[in-house]
Design a protein around this motif. Sequence first.
Motif, short mmCIF file in Angstrom:
data_model
loop_
_atom_site.label_atom_id
_atom_site.label_comp_id
_atom_site.label_asym_id
_atom_site.label_seq_id
_atom_site.Cartn_x
_atom_site.Cartn_y
_atom_site.Cartn_z
N ARG A 1 70.26 -30.36 -11.38
CA ARG A 1 70.22 -31.48 -12.32
C ARG A 1 71.57 -31.69 -13.01
NH1 ARG A 1 65.06 -33.19 -13.55
NH2 ARG A 1 65.73 -33.98 -15.57
N ALA A 2 72.61 -31.10 -12.45
CA ALA A 2 73.95 -31.25 -13.03
C ALA A 2 74.45 -32.69 -12.90
CB ALA A 2 74.92 -30.30 -12.33
N VAL A 3 75.27 -33.09 -13.86
CA VAL A 3 75.88 -34.41 -13.82
C VAL A 3 77.39 -34.26 -13.81
CG1 VAL A 3 73.95 -35.52 -15.01
CG2 VAL A 3 75.89 -34.66 -16.33
N LYS A 4 78.05 -35.25 -13.22
CA LYS A 4 79.51 -35.34 -13.28
C LYS A 4 79.86 -36.62 -14.01
CE LYS A 4 79.39 -37.15 -8.56
NZ LYS A 4 79.90 -36.98 -7.17
N ILE A 5 81.02 -36.66 -14.62
CA ILE A 5 81.42 -37.81 -15.42
C ILE A 5 82.65 -38.45 -14.80
CG2 ILE A 5 82.16 -38.60 -17.71
CD1 ILE A 5 80.62 -36.23 -18.88
N ASP A 6 82.56 -39.72 -14.51
CA ASP A 6 83.68 -40.45 -13.93
C ASP A 6 84.84 -40.46 -14.93
OD1 ASP A 6 85.36 -42.97 -13.49
OD2 ASP A 6 84.12 -42.94 -11.68
N THR B 1 87.41 -42.25 -15.17
CA THR B 1 87.92 -43.57 -15.53
C THR B 1 86.96 -44.32 -16.45
OG1 THR B 1 89.10 -43.72 -13.43
CG2 THR B 1 88.76 -45.77 -14.64
N SER B 2 85.68 -44.37 -16.06
CA SER B 2 84.70 -45.15 -16.81
C SER B 2 83.96 -44.34 -17.86
CB SER B 2 83.69 -45.77 -15.85
OG SER B 2 82.92 -44.75 -15.22
N GLY B 3 83.94 -43.00 -17.70
CA GLY B 3 83.17 -42.16 -18.61
C GLY B 3 81.68 -42.17 -18.33
N VAL B 4 81.28 -42.79 -17.21
CA VAL B 4 79.87 -42.91 -16.84
C VAL B 4 79.41 -41.65 -16.12
CG1 VAL B 4 78.23 -44.21 -15.43
CG2 VAL B 4 79.97 -45.42 -16.75
N ALA B 5 78.18 -41.21 -16.40
CA ALA B 5 77.61 -40.01 -15.78
C ALA B 5 76.92 -40.35 -14.47
CB ALA B 5 76.63 -39.35 -16.74
N HIS B 6 77.01 -39.44 -13.52
CA HIS B 6 76.31 -39.54 -12.25
C HIS B 6 75.76 -38.16 -11.89
CE1 HIS B 6 78.05 -43.53 -11.45
NE2 HIS B 6 79.19 -43.01 -11.87
N MET B 7 74.54 -38.12 -11.40
CA MET B 7 73.97 -36.84 -10.98
C MET B 7 74.60 -36.39 -9.68
SD MET B 7 69.87 -36.84 -11.81
CE MET B 7 69.78 -35.10 -11.36
N TRP B 8 74.83 -35.09 -9.55
CA TRP B 8 75.30 -34.53 -8.28
C TRP B 8 74.20 -34.68 -7.22
CZ3 TRP B 8 80.10 -32.93 -7.05
CH2 TRP B 8 80.99 -32.64 -8.08
N GLU B 9 72.94 -34.49 -7.62
CA GLU B 9 71.81 -34.60 -6.70
C GLU B 9 70.74 -35.49 -7.32
OE1 GLU B 9 70.36 -30.84 -5.20
OE2 GLU B 9 72.32 -29.90 -5.42
N PRO B 10 70.95 -36.81 -7.29
CA PRO B 10 70.00 -37.71 -7.95
C PRO B 10 68.58 -37.62 -7.40
CG PRO B 10 71.59 -38.92 -6.58
CD PRO B 10 72.08 -37.52 -6.68
N GLU B 11 68.44 -37.15 -6.16
CA GLU B 11 67.10 -37.02 -5.59
C GLU B 11 66.26 -35.94 -6.28
OE1 GLU B 11 69.86 -34.34 -3.20
OE2 GLU B 11 69.93 -36.33 -4.15
N GLN B 12 66.91 -35.13 -7.11
CA GLN B 12 66.20 -34.06 -7.81
C GLN B 12 65.70 -34.50 -9.19
OE1 GLN B 12 65.57 -31.46 -6.17
NE2 GLN B 12 67.23 -31.05 -4.74
N PHE B 13 65.97 -35.75 -9.58
CA PHE B 13 65.69 -36.19 -10.95
C PHE B 13 64.22 -36.07 -11.32
CE2 PHE B 13 64.52 -39.59 -13.95
CZ PHE B 13 65.23 -39.16 -15.05
N MET B 14 63.33 -36.39 -10.41
CA MET B 14 61.90 -36.42 -10.73
C MET B 14 61.24 -35.05 -10.64
SD MET B 14 61.45 -39.45 -11.67
CE MET B 14 59.66 -39.40 -11.85
#
Length: 204
Positions: A117-122, A124-137
């Motif tokens: 469930r780790a996230v990385k932060i862009d 440039t934009s400061g926006v977060a993205h999950m490393w494994e978005p398929e694990q969110f649920m």
Amino acid sequence: MIAWSIEAAQTSGCFDRVIVSTDDDEIAQVAQQCGAEAPFIRPAELADDFTGTTPVVAHAVRWYQDHIQGLKAVCCLYATAPFVQPADITQALAMLTAVSADRFVFTATAYASPIQRAVKIDPTSGVAHMWEPEQFMKRSQDLEPAYHDAGQFYWGRPRAWLHSENLFEGSQPLILPGWRVQDIDTHDDWVRAELLYEAQYRPS
């Protein structure tokens, strides 16, 4: 800090000799005052901020084989591991002795949160993205536990230290609880170590 690690090694009763590898005269002197040996100065090419652990220990192994011989097992014990316990050193040696392969035994601990469930932060934009978005649920408790190097010590056969490129792959971890693990690389690490130490050893 180095005095703590030397004392843990001595108390464990596992070692014929406790040797400190350093290029610093003051550290060598402190090590000797604590009952360890500093029989050589680490060469400059192994004393910068980018040198890995394995080549430093391999250098010490070669020195020992050239000058003393009879080396059966080697433990690299970090000076930046204030919570290392003599009993863990002893247990890990028993784990190494139980196998004949040229592998390592090292300390590890579980990540405090699921890495899936780790996230990385862009940047440039400061926006977060999950490393494994398929694990969110998925529920956190349903995700496979992951572990990381506890940064305390590494037992290995001399041949393993001389020839291995990756001391984690195929090796055996000794799992430690997270509250007994704190590697010290930054000021924040130092502050957390002080708080953990106070919580564990403060008289009640």
